[in-house]
Scaffold this motif. Structure first.
Motif, mmCIF file in Angstrom:
data_model
loop_
_atom_site.group_PDB
_atom_site.id
_atom_site.type_symbol
_atom_site.label_atom_id
_atom_site.label_comp_id
_atom_site.label_asym_id
_atom_site.label_seq_id
_atom_site.Cartn_x
_atom_site.Cartn_y
_atom_site.Cartn_z
ATOM 1 N N HIS A 194 0.851 -1.193 0.000
ATOM 2 C CA HIS A 194 0.000 0.000 0.000
ATOM 3 C C HIS A 194 0.885 1.241 0.000
ATOM 4 C CE1 HIS A 194 0.717 0.871 4.349
ATOM 5 N NE2 HIS A 194 0.943 -0.433 4.376
ATOM 6 N N PRO A 195 0.346 2.390 -0.394
ATOM 7 C CA PRO A 195 1.154 3.605 -0.485
ATOM 8 C C PRO A 195 1.829 3.989 0.819
ATOM 9 C CG PRO A 195 -0.914 3.906 -1.652
ATOM 10 C CD PRO A 195 -1.026 2.597 -0.919
ATOM 11 N N GLY A 196 1.203 3.656 1.946
ATOM 12 C CA GLY A 196 1.806 4.011 3.231
ATOM 13 C C GLY A 196 3.158 3.355 3.442
ATOM 14 N N ALA A 197 3.301 2.107 2.988
ATOM 15 C CA ALA A 197 4.591 1.425 3.121
ATOM 16 C C ALA A 197 5.646 2.087 2.246
ATOM 17 C CB ALA A 197 4.443 -0.050 2.753
ATOM 18 N N PHE A 198 5.234 2.528 1.059
ATOM 19 C CA PHE A 198 6.163 3.237 0.195
ATOM 20 C C PHE A 198 6.585 4.559 0.830
ATOM 21 C CE2 PHE A 198 4.580 0.206 -2.785
ATOM 22 C CZ PHE A 198 5.555 0.083 -3.770
ATOM 23 N N ASP A 199 5.644 5.228 1.486
ATOM 24 C CA ASP A 199 5.985 6.507 2.112
ATOM 25 C C ASP A 199 6.950 6.304 3.271
ATOM 26 O OD1 ASP A 199 5.535 9.368 2.048
ATOM 27 O OD2 ASP A 199 4.586 9.110 4.008
ATOM 28 N N LYS A 200 6.740 5.250 4.055
ATOM 29 C CA LYS A 200 7.689 4.941 5.139
ATOM 30 C C LYS A 200 9.064 4.629 4.556
ATOM 31 C CE LYS A 200 4.096 3.100 8.191
ATOM 32 N NZ LYS A 200 3.524 1.863 8.797
ATOM 33 N N ALA A 201 9.077 3.864 3.460
ATOM 34 C CA ALA A 201 10.341 3.546 2.806
ATOM 35 C C ALA A 201 11.035 4.808 2.313
ATOM 36 C CB ALA A 201 10.100 2.585 1.643
ATOM 37 N N PHE A 202 10.255 5.726 1.767
ATOM 38 C CA PHE A 202 10.826 6.979 1.260
ATOM 39 C C PHE A 202 11.518 7.755 2.379
ATOM 40 C CE2 PHE A 202 10.475 11.491 0.026
ATOM 41 C CZ PHE A 202 11.147 11.452 -1.186
ATOM 42 N N HIS A 203 10.898 7.758 3.559
ATOM 43 C CA HIS A 203 11.496 8.484 4.681
ATOM 44 C C HIS A 203 12.780 7.801 5.158
ATOM 45 C CE1 HIS A 203 8.667 11.768 5.602
ATOM 46 N NE2 HIS A 203 7.787 10.989 5.005
ATOM 47 N N ILE A 204 12.848 6.493 5.016
ATOM 48 C CA ILE A 204 14.098 5.806 5.340
ATOM 49 C C ILE A 204 15.176 6.170 4.329
ATOM 50 C CG2 ILE A 204 15.216 3.543 5.548
ATOM 51 C CD1 ILE A 204 12.570 2.449 6.607
ATOM 52 N N LEU A 205 14.812 6.233 3.052
ATOM 53 C CA LEU A 205 15.788 6.596 2.019
ATOM 54 C C LEU A 205 16.349 7.998 2.246
ATOM 55 C CD1 LEU A 205 14.108 5.211 -1.239
ATOM 56 C CD2 LEU A 205 16.030 4.232 0.037
ATOM 57 N N LYS A 206 15.582 8.863 2.891
ATOM 58 C CA LYS A 206 16.062 10.211 3.164
ATOM 59 C C LYS A 206 17.237 10.212 4.153
ATOM 60 C CE LYS A 206 12.842 13.382 3.792
ATOM 61 N NZ LYS A 206 11.563 13.998 4.250
ATOM 62 N N ARG A 207 17.507 9.059 4.755
ATOM 63 C CA ARG A 207 18.657 8.935 5.664
ATOM 64 C C ARG A 207 19.898 8.436 4.917
ATOM 65 N NH1 ARG A 207 15.761 5.833 10.823
ATOM 66 N NH2 ARG A 207 13.696 6.779 10.563
ATOM 67 N N HIS A 208 19.929 8.629 3.619
ATOM 68 C CA HIS A 208 20.983 8.039 2.794
ATOM 69 C C HIS A 208 22.380 8.515 3.162
ATOM 70 C CE1 HIS A 208 21.479 11.730 0.339
ATOM 71 N NE2 HIS A 208 20.182 11.875 0.532
ATOM 72 N N LYS A 209 22.499 9.656 3.840
ATOM 73 C CA LYS A 209 23.823 10.120 4.243
ATOM 74 C C LYS A 209 24.373 9.304 5.405
ATOM 75 C CE LYS A 209 23.281 14.886 2.627
ATOM 76 N NZ LYS A 209 23.281 16.325 3.011
ATOM 77 N N LYS A 210 23.487 8.621 6.124
ATOM 78 C CA LYS A 210 23.913 7.804 7.261
ATOM 79 C C LYS A 210 23.887 6.311 6.948
ATOM 80 C CE LYS A 210 22.322 11.102 10.774
ATOM 81 N NZ LYS A 210 21.425 11.310 11.957
ATOM 82 N N ILE A 211 23.071 5.898 5.991
ATOM 83 C CA ILE A 211 22.932 4.485 5.652
ATOM 84 C C ILE A 211 23.581 4.245 4.292
ATOM 85 C CG2 ILE A 211 21.308 2.602 5.221
ATOM 86 C CD1 ILE A 211 19.286 4.116 6.995
ATOM 87 N N PRO A 212 24.505 3.305 4.170
ATOM 88 C CA PRO A 212 25.244 3.108 2.910
ATOM 89 C C PRO A 212 24.452 2.332 1.859
ATOM 90 C CG PRO A 212 26.022 1.540 4.539
ATOM 91 C CD PRO A 212 25.016 2.423 5.253
#
Length: 246
Positions: A194-212
């Protein structure tokens, strides 16, 4: 879909379709992980229950097994780590992939299926968890791994079946009493997102400077090299390919 520019973080286009705006500092390669990361997020969502219920298995004290060290498996382990579980055990093949699961998701233990038999894997998980995992998330596209996961969970444990999305003609035998009823096992299949899972994933991707995240891309090519790169998917060091357009 995602785009750069505009005003909103995401835009509702029409029923069940959203467009996410990329931050200016997010590489497009990282954005390309939105779909597999959303699968990982949804798998973890399914492992959760209402807080404090008798069947609660996923929380900050949980010991979680992820089966399958491919991109979805590693990203699932990453989501588990972000959610604060106590221990993550990664079971999979290829030394390079298992190493990446430690680098990207900080898993605590790895088990190589080429070095350890199924029976021994089950016993190792029970030893590592004090009797059985709270949660097993099965991300390998191997039918037998479903039964193996059921053997690994503790009583009142949860198994999320993410990996077997396509029937490959293999069959397995389960004992409903042993594998399900006596354990009071909770089993969830994962295919609807569902779109909510994609939105949660998007917010995780925004941490790309900390997660390799970029470490997951082990092979790259241009349009002309796509077929050659796809043919290398069974290479020992292959995790995920990236096609770039000049």
């Amino acid at each position: 879909p995602y785009f750069k520019g505009g005003f909103a973080e995401y835009v509702y286009v029409f029923p069940d379709t959203y467009v996410w705006k990329l931050p200016d500092d997010m590489p497009s390669e990282v954005a390309g992980l939105l779909d597999p990361l959303a699968v990982a997020v949804r798998s973890v969502e399914l492992a959760q229950t209402a807080p404090g219920v008798h069947e609660e298995a996923f929380n900050t004290s949980s010991q979680v097994v992820v089966m399958g060290a491919g991109p979805v498996g590693v990203l699932t382990a990453l989501v588990c780590r972000i959610m604060g579980v106590e221990k993550i055990i990664m079971i999979g093949a290829r030394e390079a992939r298992l190493r990446l699961s430690q680098e990207v998701a900080e898993v605590d233990e790895v088990i190589d299926i080429h070095q350890v038999s199924a029976v021994d894997r089950i016993n190792m998980v029970k030893d590592m968890t004090g009797g059985g995992a709270d949660v097993v998330i099965q991300c390998a596209n191997v039918t037998s791994a479903f039964v193996e996961g059921l053997e690994m969970i503790r009583r009142l444990g949860t198994l999320v079946e993410t990996g077997n999305m396509v029937n490959q003609g293999s069959e397995v035998t389960i004992d409903p009493a042993k594998h399900i009823c006596l354990k009071h096992a909770r089993i969830c299949g994962m295919s609807a997102n569902h779109p909510g899972a994609f939105d949660k994933a998007f917010h995780i991707l925004k941490r790309h400077k900390k997660i390799p995240f970029l470490k997951l891309f082990t092979h790259s090519c241009n349009v002309e090299g796509v077929l050659d790169t796809l043919n290398r998917m069974r290479d020992q060091d292959y995790m995920k390919g990236l096609m770039t357009v000049d």
